[in-house]
Write an enzyme that holds these catalytic residues in place. Structure first.
Site, PDB file in Angstrom:
ATOM      1  N   SER A 134       0.818  -1.206   0.000  1.00  0.00           N
ATOM      2  CA  SER A 134       0.000   0.000   0.000  1.00  0.00           C
ATOM      3  C   SER A 134       0.853   1.258   0.000  1.00  0.00           C
ATOM      4  O   SER A 134       0.585   2.205  -0.745  1.00  0.00           O
ATOM      5  CB  SER A 134      -0.943  -0.002   1.208  1.00  0.00           C
ATOM      6  OG  SER A 134      -1.931  -0.996   1.076  1.00  0.00           O
ATOM      7  N   TYR A 231      -7.885  -8.080  -2.533  1.00  0.00           N
ATOM      8  CA  TYR A 231      -7.614  -7.955  -3.963  1.00  0.00           C
ATOM      9  C   TYR A 231      -8.825  -8.384  -4.762  1.00  0.00           C
ATOM     10  O   TYR A 231      -9.640  -9.192  -4.319  1.00  0.00           O
ATOM     11  CB  TYR A 231      -6.416  -8.825  -4.368  1.00  0.00           C
ATOM     12  CG  TYR A 231      -5.129  -8.425  -3.707  1.00  0.00           C
ATOM     13  CD1 TYR A 231      -4.380  -7.355  -4.184  1.00  0.00           C
ATOM     14  CD2 TYR A 231      -4.663  -9.102  -2.593  1.00  0.00           C
ATOM     15  CE1 TYR A 231      -3.200  -6.990  -3.580  1.00  0.00           C
ATOM     16  CE2 TYR A 231      -3.476  -8.744  -1.984  1.00  0.00           C
ATOM     17  CZ  TYR A 231      -2.756  -7.686  -2.481  1.00  0.00           C
ATOM     18  OH  TYR A 231      -1.584  -7.317  -1.876  1.00  0.00           O
TER      19      TYR A 231
END
Length: 380
Positions: A134, A231
């Site tokens: 991230s 995801y």
């Protein structure tokens, strides 16, 4: 406990796994920290800064001697880790499913090292501050827009002048994860008209919250929510066909397209075909952030900017490293947060729990132990 910080040796890698700020905080935990000479130079952190923070500075053999934890950005070859303590941790991004990744993991096992792959950190609330994907993807999304602006021969915002009006650039972001959201926000700040799409319907509100236009397939089920690990997963053939038709009509009207779609452990999904590139006007730009995993864009080339049908297709490698100072600072804090979260004062070292340890541990005790590597049917 001795922590070693190494100079990165991968081609084009400018980041470093610790900064003077994180060195001071590691020392406060009770560790000693040794930094390889000039490890941070490419990221604008000099040896004097590390020394002032309390780190030892030396060559690689000196730094590694007796080290119980080795910190890196990209996993170093096990052959270059002579002198570390038996069972030492190697903490880095390992790319175990990429080219040469499995051989490197096997090398750690043979050397008796415990390899911890930071990119396999589970996306759970308590691990957010340790999530290197991230932190680095956020910078990639930002840099993708700047790279597009550098290649685009026109201005981004609408400008009204006495000589006439300059129209705002139209930017289309494909894939609305961390990188995509930052790309949307950055393009909006530069004054572009922004639209975005994703296979996950939950992202529609996120797109709108940033002032962009959501572009979604209607009438065909996509993915209602995030998949395992946060995801996107696979979509049906019907959805893929409907999305391709929708994108074809939309992409022809865009000046800039930024693609960010990745499925960890697999080749990147193809989002833009050569035929679709041919519909874009000359001078348009496409930035493929997935180029190193096969690419979202047909014809993109890793490490190059190529021109196809008058469209510039940007395929820079290792985009976070192009912002080495900030990328290093964020990555180093991820590692600090990881070590701090599991630091056992009595043991004088970090001790992993099963939830996170089992997720990120690749090798231990001379064997490959991660289920994603030992079970051929499992993927990230």
């Amino acid at each position: 406990m001795r922590i070693a910080v190494l100079t990165e040796r991968a081609d084009g890698e400018r980041r470093v796994a610790a900064t003077p700020e994180t060195v001071r905080k590691l020392l406060a935990l009770g560790a000693t920290v040794a930094v390889e000479a000039e490890a941070g130079m490419a990221a604008s952190f000099d040896d004097a800064g590390y020394a002032a923070a309390g780190a030892e500075i030396g060559d690689r053999p000196t730094v590694l001697a007796g080290a119980e934890v080795v910190l890196g950005v990209q996993g170093p070859d096990s052959a270059g880790l002579a002198g570390v303590a038996p069972g030492a941790w190697v903490v880095a991004t390992m790319n175990p499913f990429g080219d040469g990744g499995r051989a490197r993991v096997d090398g750690y096992a043979s050397a008796g090292l415990e390899a911890l792959a930071m990119e396999l950190m589970p996306r759970i609330t308590r691990a957010q501050s340790m999530d290197v994907l991230s932190s680095q993807s956020n910078l990639s999304g930002y840099k993708a827009v700047l790279d597009a602006a550098a290649e685009y021969g026109r201005a981004f915002p609408m400008m009204m002048t006495a000589a006439g009006t300059v129209s705002a650039a139209r930017v289309f972001v494909m894939g609305v994860g961390v990188a995509g959201l930052q790309a949307i926000a950055t393009a909006r700040r530069l004054g572009a008209q922004v639209s975005a799409t994703d296979v996950r319907s939950v992202t529609r509100e996120q797109i709108m919250s940033l002032g962009a236009k959501p572009v979604f397939v209607e009438g065909v089920a996509g993915i209602e929510r995030e998949g395992a690990g946060g995801y996107a997963g696979e979509t049906s053939p019907e959805y893929q066909a409907a999305q391709a038709a929708l994108v074809s009509g939309h992409i022809a009207k865009q000046d800039i397209v930024i693609t960010t779609a990745l499925i960890p452990g697999r080749a990147a999904p193809r989002l833009v075909s050569d035929a679709q590139l041919a519909t874009m006007r000359s001078g348009s730009v496409v930035v493929d952030l997935a180029v190193e995993q096969g690419g979202n864009v047909e014809g993109s080339v890793a490490g190059e900017v190529v021109e196809r049908h008058g469209v510039r297709v940007v395929g820079h490698r290792n985009v976070p490293s192009r912002l080495a100072a900030d990328a290093s600072a964020l990555y180093a804090r991820n590692l600090l947060n990881f070590l701090s979260a599991f630091w056992d004062k009595d043991a004088g070292r970090p001790v992993l729990d099963a939830e996170i340890g089992d997720a990120i541990r690749l090798t231990k005790g001379g064997a490959v132990v991660n289920a994603r590597l030992t079970n051929s049917g499992l993927n990230i």
